[in-house]
Motif scaffolding. Structure first.
Motif, PDB file in Angstrom:
ATOM      1  N   LYS A  19       0.752  -1.222   0.012  1.00 35.11           N
ATOM      2  CA  LYS A  19       0.061  -0.018   0.116  1.00 35.11           C
ATOM      3  C   LYS A  19       1.037   1.088  -0.013  1.00 35.11           C
ATOM      4  CE  LYS A  19      -4.192  -1.672   2.322  1.00 35.11           C
ATOM      5  NZ  LYS A  19      -5.097  -1.618   3.338  1.00 35.11           N
ATOM      6  N   GLN A  20       1.904   1.218   0.575  1.00 37.12           N
ATOM      7  CA  GLN A  20       2.893   2.357   0.733  1.00 37.12           C
ATOM      8  C   GLN A  20       3.346   2.635  -0.604  1.00 37.12           C
ATOM      9  OE1 GLN A  20       5.836   1.931   3.910  1.00 37.12           O
ATOM     10  NE2 GLN A  20       5.578   3.733   4.692  1.00 37.12           N
ATOM     11  N   ARG A  21       4.012   1.489  -1.161  1.00 37.61           N
ATOM     12  CA  ARG A  21       4.652   1.791  -2.433  1.00 37.61           C
ATOM     13  C   ARG A  21       3.671   2.203  -3.512  1.00 37.61           C
ATOM     14  NH1 ARG A  21       6.945  -3.881  -2.870  1.00 37.61           N
ATOM     15  NH2 ARG A  21       8.452  -3.906  -1.079  1.00 37.61           N
ATOM     16  N   ILE A  22       2.156   1.893  -3.375  1.00 39.07           N
ATOM     17  CA  ILE A  22       1.345   2.322  -4.480  1.00 39.07           C
ATOM     18  C   ILE A  22       1.087   3.865  -4.110  1.00 39.07           C
ATOM     19  CG2 ILE A  22      -1.055   2.034  -5.077  1.00 39.07           C
ATOM     20  CD1 ILE A  22      -0.773  -0.991  -4.738  1.00 39.07           C
ATOM     21  N   VAL A  23       0.845   4.074  -3.057  1.00 39.23           N
ATOM     22  CA  VAL A  23       0.647   5.400  -2.521  1.00 39.23           C
ATOM     23  C   VAL A  23       1.859   6.588  -3.006  1.00 39.23           C
ATOM     24  CG1 VAL A  23       0.561   7.096  -0.750  1.00 39.23           C
ATOM     25  CG2 VAL A  23      -0.875   5.183  -0.702  1.00 39.23           C
ATOM     26  N   SER A  24       3.035   5.977  -2.792  1.00 40.77           N
ATOM     27  CA  SER A  24       4.328   6.636  -3.272  1.00 40.77           C
ATOM     28  C   SER A  24       4.113   6.784  -5.046  1.00 40.77           C
ATOM     29  CB  SER A  24       5.500   5.836  -2.934  1.00 40.77           C
ATOM     30  OG  SER A  24       5.580   6.041  -1.640  1.00 40.77           O
ATOM     31  N   VAL A  25       3.717   5.980  -5.670  1.00 40.61           N
ATOM     32  CA  VAL A  25       3.936   5.725  -7.102  1.00 40.61           C
ATOM     33  C   VAL A  25       2.621   7.039  -7.631  1.00 40.61           C
ATOM     34  CG1 VAL A  25       3.201   4.559  -9.031  1.00 40.61           C
ATOM     35  CG2 VAL A  25       4.899   3.705  -7.424  1.00 40.61           C
ATOM     36  N   VAL A  26       1.444   6.693  -6.840  1.00 43.85           N
ATOM     37  CA  VAL A  26       0.421   7.975  -7.190  1.00 43.85           C
ATOM     38  C   VAL A  26       1.000   9.574  -6.918  1.00 43.85           C
ATOM     39  CG1 VAL A  26      -2.045   8.440  -6.624  1.00 43.85           C
ATOM     40  CG2 VAL A  26      -1.259   6.049  -7.034  1.00 43.85           C
ATOM     41  N   ILE A  27       1.507   9.384  -5.827  1.00 45.54           N
ATOM     42  CA  ILE A  27       2.180  10.936  -5.377  1.00 45.54           C
ATOM     43  C   ILE A  27       3.094  11.176  -6.641  1.00 45.54           C
ATOM     44  CG2 ILE A  27       3.198  12.071  -3.707  1.00 45.54           C
ATOM     45  CD1 ILE A  27       1.836  10.334  -1.480  1.00 45.54           C
ATOM     46  N   VAL A  28       3.783  10.384  -7.037  1.00 46.01           N
ATOM     47  CA  VAL A  28       4.971  10.857  -7.918  1.00 46.01           C
ATOM     48  C   VAL A  28       4.355  11.247  -8.977  1.00 46.01           C
ATOM     49  CG1 VAL A  28       7.009  10.118  -9.255  1.00 46.01           C
ATOM     50  CG2 VAL A  28       6.701   9.569  -6.692  1.00 46.01           C
ATOM     51  N   ALA A  29       3.255  10.348  -9.807  1.00 43.31           N
ATOM     52  CA  ALA A  29       2.839  10.301 -10.786  1.00 43.31           C
ATOM     53  C   ALA A  29       1.919  11.897 -10.937  1.00 43.31           C
ATOM     54  CB  ALA A  29       1.952   9.282 -11.072  1.00 43.31           C
ATOM     55  N   GLY A  30       1.284  12.041  -9.611  1.00 47.74           N
ATOM     56  CA  GLY A  30       0.538  13.371  -9.579  1.00 47.74           C
ATOM     57  C   GLY A  30       1.401  14.587  -9.537  1.00 47.74           C
ATOM     58  N   LEU A  31       2.471  14.357  -8.941  1.00 50.68           N
ATOM     59  CA  LEU A  31       3.346  15.556  -9.145  1.00 50.68           C
ATOM     60  C   LEU A  31       3.953  15.652 -10.268  1.00 50.68           C
ATOM     61  CD1 LEU A  31       5.400  14.978  -5.640  1.00 50.68           C
ATOM     62  CD2 LEU A  31       3.760  16.993  -6.289  1.00 50.68           C
ATOM     63  N   MET A  32       4.128  14.671 -11.051  1.00 51.72           N
ATOM     64  CA  MET A  32       4.935  14.795 -12.430  1.00 51.72           C
ATOM     65  C   MET A  32       3.676  15.354 -13.519  1.00 51.72           C
ATOM     66  SD  MET A  32       6.793  11.413 -12.907  1.00 51.72           S
ATOM     67  CE  MET A  32       7.533  11.678 -14.567  1.00 51.72           C
ATOM     68  N   LEU A  33       2.562  14.960 -13.273  1.00 54.99           N
ATOM     69  CA  LEU A  33       1.463  15.614 -14.062  1.00 54.99           C
ATOM     70  C   LEU A  33       1.213  17.062 -13.707  1.00 54.99           C
ATOM     71  CD1 LEU A  33      -1.034  14.823 -16.072  1.00 54.99           C
ATOM     72  CD2 LEU A  33      -2.438  14.636 -13.897  1.00 54.99           C
ATOM     73  N   LEU A  34       1.294  17.592 -12.523  1.00 56.99           N
ATOM     74  CA  LEU A  34       1.201  18.733 -12.162  1.00 56.99           C
ATOM     75  C   LEU A  34       2.199  19.733 -12.778  1.00 56.99           C
ATOM     76  CD1 LEU A  34      -0.219  18.845  -8.538  1.00 56.99           C
ATOM     77  CD2 LEU A  34      -1.368  19.731 -10.612  1.00 56.99           C
ATOM     78  N   GLU A  35       3.547  19.126 -12.883  1.00 53.11           N
ATOM     79  CA  GLU A  35       4.649  19.612 -13.168  1.00 53.11           C
ATOM     80  C   GLU A  35       4.650  19.966 -14.842  1.00 53.11           C
ATOM     81  OE1 GLU A  35       9.608  19.203 -13.564  1.00 53.11           O
ATOM     82  OE2 GLU A  35       8.293  17.510 -12.886  1.00 53.11           O
ATOM     83  N   VAL A  37       1.674  20.118 -16.586  1.00 50.90           N
ATOM     84  CA  VAL A  37       0.985  21.127 -16.900  1.00 50.90           C
ATOM     85  C   VAL A  37       1.375  22.536 -16.715  1.00 50.90           C
ATOM     86  CG1 VAL A  37      -1.519  22.154 -15.918  1.00 50.90           C
ATOM     87  CG2 VAL A  37      -1.257  19.715 -16.491  1.00 50.90           C
ATOM     88  N   GLY A  38       2.136  22.728 -15.556  1.00 47.63           N
ATOM     89  CA  GLY A  38       2.712  24.011 -15.353  1.00 47.63           C
ATOM     90  C   GLY A  38       3.537  24.294 -16.242  1.00 47.63           C
ATOM     91  N   VAL A  39       4.519  23.467 -16.739  1.00 47.86           N
ATOM     92  CA  VAL A  39       5.509  23.987 -17.867  1.00 47.86           C
ATOM     93  C   VAL A  39       4.637  24.199 -18.938  1.00 47.86           C
ATOM     94  CG1 VAL A  39       7.350  23.084 -19.204  1.00 47.86           C
ATOM     95  CG2 VAL A  39       7.477  22.474 -16.807  1.00 47.86           C
ATOM     96  N   TYR A  40       3.834  23.564 -19.307  1.00 50.21           N
ATOM     97  CA  TYR A  40       3.039  23.944 -20.705  1.00 50.21           C
ATOM     98  C   TYR A  40       2.294  25.130 -20.509  1.00 50.21           C
ATOM     99  CZ  TYR A  40      -0.784  23.629 -24.209  1.00 50.21           C
ATOM    100  OH  TYR A  40      -1.506  24.097 -25.286  1.00 50.21           O
ATOM    101  N   SER A  41       1.714  25.396 -19.485  1.00 49.91           N
ATOM    102  CA  SER A  41       1.169  26.749 -19.241  1.00 49.91           C
ATOM    103  C   SER A  41       1.986  28.025 -19.425  1.00 49.91           C
ATOM    104  CB  SER A  41       0.247  26.861 -17.871  1.00 49.91           C
ATOM    105  OG  SER A  41      -0.736  25.708 -17.724  1.00 49.91           O
ATOM    106  N   PHE A  42       3.139  27.900 -18.726  1.00 52.62           N
ATOM    107  CA  PHE A  42       4.125  28.948 -18.577  1.00 52.62           C
ATOM    108  C   PHE A  42       4.742  28.947 -20.090  1.00 52.62           C
ATOM    109  CE2 PHE A  42       8.914  30.076 -18.569  1.00 52.62           C
ATOM    110  CZ  PHE A  42       8.725  31.063 -17.782  1.00 52.62           C
ATOM    111  N   VAL A  43       5.124  28.171 -20.510  1.00 55.76           N
ATOM    112  CA  VAL A  43       5.450  28.390 -22.031  1.00 55.76           C
ATOM    113  C   VAL A  43       4.325  29.028 -23.010  1.00 55.76           C
ATOM    114  CG1 VAL A  43       6.421  27.218 -24.108  1.00 55.76           C
ATOM    115  CG2 VAL A  43       7.136  26.567 -21.939  1.00 55.76           C
ATOM    116  N   LYS A  44       3.400  28.513 -22.816  1.00 56.23           N
ATOM    117  CA  LYS A  44       2.017  29.011 -23.644  1.00 56.23           C
ATOM    118  C   LYS A  44       1.724  30.390 -23.351  1.00 56.23           C
ATOM    119  CE  LYS A  44      -2.583  27.867 -24.797  1.00 56.23           C
ATOM    120  NZ  LYS A  44      -2.645  28.059 -26.208  1.00 56.23           N
TER     121      LYS A  44
END
Length: 179
Positions: A19-35, A37-44
């Motif tokens: 459970k701890q590994r799954i939670v860690s993977v989901v958190i990292v994936a969410g942070l990468m998605l936010l990053e 979106v942030g880079v795309y928005s900044f450049v656009k």
């Protein structure tokens, strides 16, 4: 009661670890998605807008646009197509090349006539130049050495220094033994 087996403490730890590994993977994936979106928005929103494309001016007088001034500048004249060989490295390498020259437009007809009259001499000079050349000169990205040598030879054969502005080698293919 002796038949009952007590759960081992390791089995509970494994379930918690997954459970701890799954939670860690989901958190990292969410942070990468936010990053992302942030880079795309900044450049656009901070980047410059693209420059609109414009069509090139047509040199065809029949095309829409009406009168077009006569073409000036430079003209290309095909000199030879040759298949010389080179053995300077000890291996037989065959080249297939096409050589053209860049001349002033007002000299185009004159050069075409001279090339037609002296085509065998020009072909011979191209073949000899490639046969004598070192392989490193034939593998230069811009073929500068070969072009300079051919320009000199063409000026000698055509009889007018300065008539040839540049030598163009639009096609050069190499093939060695076993190819």
């Amino acid at each position: 009661m002796a038949d009952e087996v007590a759960p081992s403490p390791a089995a509970g730890a494994n379930a918690g670890g997954k459970k701890q590994r799954i939670v860690s993977v989901v958190i990292v994936a969410g942070l990468m998605l936010l990053e992302g979106v942030g880079v795309y928005s900044f450049v656009k929103y901070t980047g410059a807008s693209p420059v609109p494309a414009q069509a090139a001016q047509s040199t065809n007088p029949d095309a829409a646009g009406g009168d077009v001034p006569p073409a000036t500048g430079e003209a290309e004249v095909t000199v030879v197509e040759a298949r010389p060989t080179n053995r300077t490295t000890g291996r037989l390498i065959t080249f297939q090349l096409r050589v053209s020259v860049l001349v002033a437009r007002e000299h185009q007809d004159k050069v075409k006539k001279l090339v037609e009259e002296r085509k065998d001499r020009l072909l011979d000079r191209v073949n000899v130049t490639v046969r004598r050349a070192e392989l490193k000169h034939l593998n230069e990205p811009g073929l500068d050495t070969i072009k300079r040598q051919l320009k000199y030879e063409f000026e000698q054969i055509l009889g007018e220094p300065g008539l040839v502005r540049d030598v163009l080698i639009p096609e050069i293919l190499q093939s060695g033994p076993g190819v």
